[in-house]
Design a protein around this motif. Structure first.
Motif, PDB file in Angstrom:
ATOM      1  N   ARG A 109      11.936 -83.572  11.430  1.00  0.00           N
ATOM      2  CA  ARG A 109      11.820 -82.985  10.102  1.00  0.00           C
ATOM      3  C   ARG A 109      10.460 -83.329   9.485  1.00  0.00           C
ATOM      4  N   GLY A 110       9.855 -82.323   8.879  1.00  0.00           N
ATOM      5  CA  GLY A 110       8.601 -82.559   8.188  1.00  0.00           C
ATOM      6  C   GLY A 110       7.362 -82.488   9.043  1.00  0.00           C
ATOM      7  N   GLU A 111       7.499 -82.168  10.321  1.00  0.00           N
ATOM      8  CA  GLU A 111       6.319 -82.036  11.178  1.00  0.00           C
ATOM      9  C   GLU A 111       5.656 -80.671  10.990  1.00  0.00           C
ATOM     10  N   PHE A 112       4.374 -80.618  11.332  1.00  0.00           N
ATOM     11  CA  PHE A 112       3.634 -79.366  11.443  1.00  0.00           C
ATOM     12  C   PHE A 112       3.111 -79.324  12.874  1.00  0.00           C
ATOM     13  N   VAL A 138      -3.951 -68.217   4.453  1.00  0.00           N
ATOM     14  CA  VAL A 138      -2.579 -68.258   4.952  1.00  0.00           C
ATOM     15  C   VAL A 138      -2.279 -69.610   5.587  1.00  0.00           C
ATOM     16  N   LEU A 139      -3.220 -70.124   6.373  1.00  0.00           N
ATOM     17  CA  LEU A 139      -3.022 -71.421   7.011  1.00  0.00           C
ATOM     18  C   LEU A 139      -2.923 -72.538   5.975  1.00  0.00           C
ATOM     19  N   GLU A 140      -3.719 -72.470   4.928  1.00  0.00           N
ATOM     20  CA  GLU A 140      -3.643 -73.479   3.874  1.00  0.00           C
ATOM     21  C   GLU A 140      -2.294 -73.410   3.168  1.00  0.00           C
ATOM     22  N   PHE A 141      -1.767 -72.212   3.017  1.00  0.00           N
ATOM     23  CA  PHE A 141      -0.453 -72.090   2.397  1.00  0.00           C
ATOM     24  C   PHE A 141       0.613 -72.743   3.279  1.00  0.00           C
ATOM     25  N   LEU A 142       0.500 -72.565   4.606  1.00  0.00           N
ATOM     26  CA  LEU A 142       1.441 -73.217   5.520  1.00  0.00           C
ATOM     27  C   LEU A 142       1.339 -74.733   5.416  1.00  0.00           C
ATOM     28  N   ARG A 143       0.125 -75.230   5.288  1.00  0.00           N
ATOM     29  CA  ARG A 143      -0.048 -76.675   5.129  1.00  0.00           C
ATOM     30  C   ARG A 143       0.585 -77.161   3.838  1.00  0.00           C
ATOM     31  N   ARG A 195       3.442 -79.982   3.314  1.00  0.00           N
ATOM     32  CA  ARG A 195       3.310 -81.128   2.422  1.00  0.00           C
ATOM     33  C   ARG A 195       4.512 -81.242   1.488  1.00  0.00           C
ATOM     34  N   GLU A 196       5.113 -80.097   1.176  1.00  0.00           N
ATOM     35  CA  GLU A 196       6.276 -80.083   0.281  1.00  0.00           C
ATOM     36  C   GLU A 196       7.575 -80.383   1.024  1.00  0.00           C
ATOM     37  N   GLY A 197       7.495 -80.543   2.349  1.00  0.00           N
ATOM     38  CA  GLY A 197       8.677 -80.958   3.097  1.00  0.00           C
ATOM     39  C   GLY A 197       9.166 -80.012   4.171  1.00  0.00           C
ATOM     40  N   SER A 198       8.625 -78.801   4.232  1.00  0.00           N
ATOM     41  CA  SER A 198       9.068 -77.853   5.259  1.00  0.00           C
ATOM     42  C   SER A 198       8.555 -78.282   6.634  1.00  0.00           C
ATOM     43  N   THR A 199       9.379 -78.078   7.637  1.00  0.00           N
ATOM     44  CA  THR A 199       8.946 -78.231   9.022  1.00  0.00           C
ATOM     45  C   THR A 199       8.304 -76.918   9.439  1.00  0.00           C
ATOM     46  N   VAL A 200       7.051 -76.967   9.889  1.00  0.00           N
ATOM     47  CA  VAL A 200       6.318 -75.747  10.234  1.00  0.00           C
ATOM     48  C   VAL A 200       6.029 -75.744  11.731  1.00  0.00           C
ATOM     49  N   ILE A 201       6.413 -74.640  12.389  1.00  0.00           N
ATOM     50  CA  ILE A 201       6.128 -74.437  13.809  1.00  0.00           C
ATOM     51  C   ILE A 201       5.241 -73.202  13.914  1.00  0.00           C
ATOM     52  N   ALA A 256      -5.751 -76.143  15.349  1.00  0.00           N
ATOM     53  CA  ALA A 256      -6.302 -77.356  14.743  1.00  0.00           C
ATOM     54  C   ALA A 256      -5.825 -77.562  13.316  1.00  0.00           C
ATOM     55  N   THR A 257      -5.228 -76.519  12.728  1.00  0.00           N
ATOM     56  CA  THR A 257      -4.641 -76.651  11.393  1.00  0.00           C
ATOM     57  C   THR A 257      -3.457 -77.606  11.406  1.00  0.00           C
ATOM     58  N   ALA A 258      -2.775 -77.678  12.534  1.00  0.00           N
ATOM     59  CA  ALA A 258      -1.538 -78.460  12.638  1.00  0.00           C
ATOM     60  C   ALA A 258      -1.823 -79.945  12.841  1.00  0.00           C
ATOM     61  N   ARG A 259      -0.816 -80.718  12.566  1.00  0.00           N
ATOM     62  CA  ARG A 259      -0.908 -82.174  12.756  1.00  0.00           C
ATOM     63  C   ARG A 259      -0.684 -82.548  14.210  1.00  0.00           C
ATOM     64  N   ARG A 260       0.089 -81.733  14.912  1.00  0.00           N
ATOM     65  CA  ARG A 260       0.439 -82.008  16.307  1.00  0.00           C
ATOM     66  C   ARG A 260       0.271 -80.728  17.107  1.00  0.00           C
ATOM     67  N   ILE A 261      -0.263 -80.839  18.317  1.00  0.00           N
ATOM     68  CA  ILE A 261      -0.548 -79.676  19.152  1.00  0.00           C
ATOM     69  C   ILE A 261       0.162 -79.822  20.490  1.00  0.00           C
TER      70      ILE A 261
END
Length: 241
Positions: free
Chosen positions: A42-45, A192-197, A201-207, A217-222
């Motif tokens: 939960r909470g990963e990007f 759009v990518l900044e909106f996903l970030r 930050r607000e708690g959504s898990t983003v895939i 490179a926008t993501a925290r994990r690749i």
């Protein structure tokens, strides 16, 4: 957290030795996913990256409950999705996952507001609450002044923001974005990518599914895929926030 971290059963998403095989047993058999194991908390990007034919689209379909594995297990928040009926899978897609696609998938005959209301209609939300939730989502993406417009009256970037509003209107815990900037110019794509970030930050898990290393490179994990197999899974060393 990196794949494999945390206690068993604590992951939001868990693939266990998953295979997706098309034309199994035939000479033309394709192993789109070939023994993939992956956990997402939960909470990963997370960006899932690969070129055409790597298996990333199949991975998205499995993770999004649009398809089920040929072999192996997929646990979503502890539930084995292979045990669910089509109706139950549809309910999961509607309540737990917000989808953002490259081509927006907006209905041209509906207004912006009506497009955003659609998943709430499928969810059975009361009409008054539905309208309020859709308006809130459109305000978040900066389109509260365009609610009566139709998609053809809007730019590509604006249409993608409508698609994002539709995805977040139900407040799903997972946002799944499939090449969300592919049809946009670079400036709009960055927005759009900044909106996903921000959602993350607000708690959504983003895939995020992409073929583009710069987008990843926008993501925290690749997580990188080649020929249906994960070849690397790395947390970015830079200070992401």
């Amino acid at each position: 957290m990196k794949a494999g971290a945390g206690e068993s059963g604590s992951h939001l998403v868990e693939l266990r030795d998953v295979y997706k095989i098309y034309g199994e047993g035939l000479e033309s058999e394709v192993r789109a996913l070939n023994g993939v194991s992956l956990t997402i908390d939960r909470g990963e990007f997370v960006a899932i990256v690969g070129q055409s034919g790597s298996g990333k689209s199949t991975m998205m379909n499995v993770l999004g409950c649009l398809d089920i594995p040929t072999y192996g297990e997929y646990l979503l928040d502890g539930t084995d999705v292979q045990t669910l009926s089509d109706t139950q899978l549809s309910r999961i897609r509607n309540k737990q996952i917000g989808f953002i696609f490259q081509q927006y998938n907006l209905i041209q005959d509906l207004t912006v507001l009506e497009n955003v209301e659609l998943p709430l209609i499928y969810r059975g939300t009361d009409p008054i609450d539905r309208r309020e939730m859709a308006l809130e989502a459109l305000e978040r993406v900066g389109l509260s002044e365009r609610i009566k417009h139709r998609p053809a009256q809007m730019s590509g970037g604006q249409q993608q923001r409508v698609a994002i509003a539709r995805a977040i209107a139900t407040h799903p815990p997972i946002i799944m974005a499939d090449e969300p900037t592919g049809a946009l110019d670079s400036h709009t794509g960055l927005e759009v990518l900044e909106f996903l970030r921000n959602l993350n930050r607000e708690g959504s898990t983003v895939i995020l599914i992409t073929h583009d290393n710069g987008i990843a490179a926008t993501a925290r994990r690749i997580v990188r895929l080649t020929d249906g197999e994960i070849i690397s899974d790395q947390i970015q060393a830079v200070d992401w926030f």
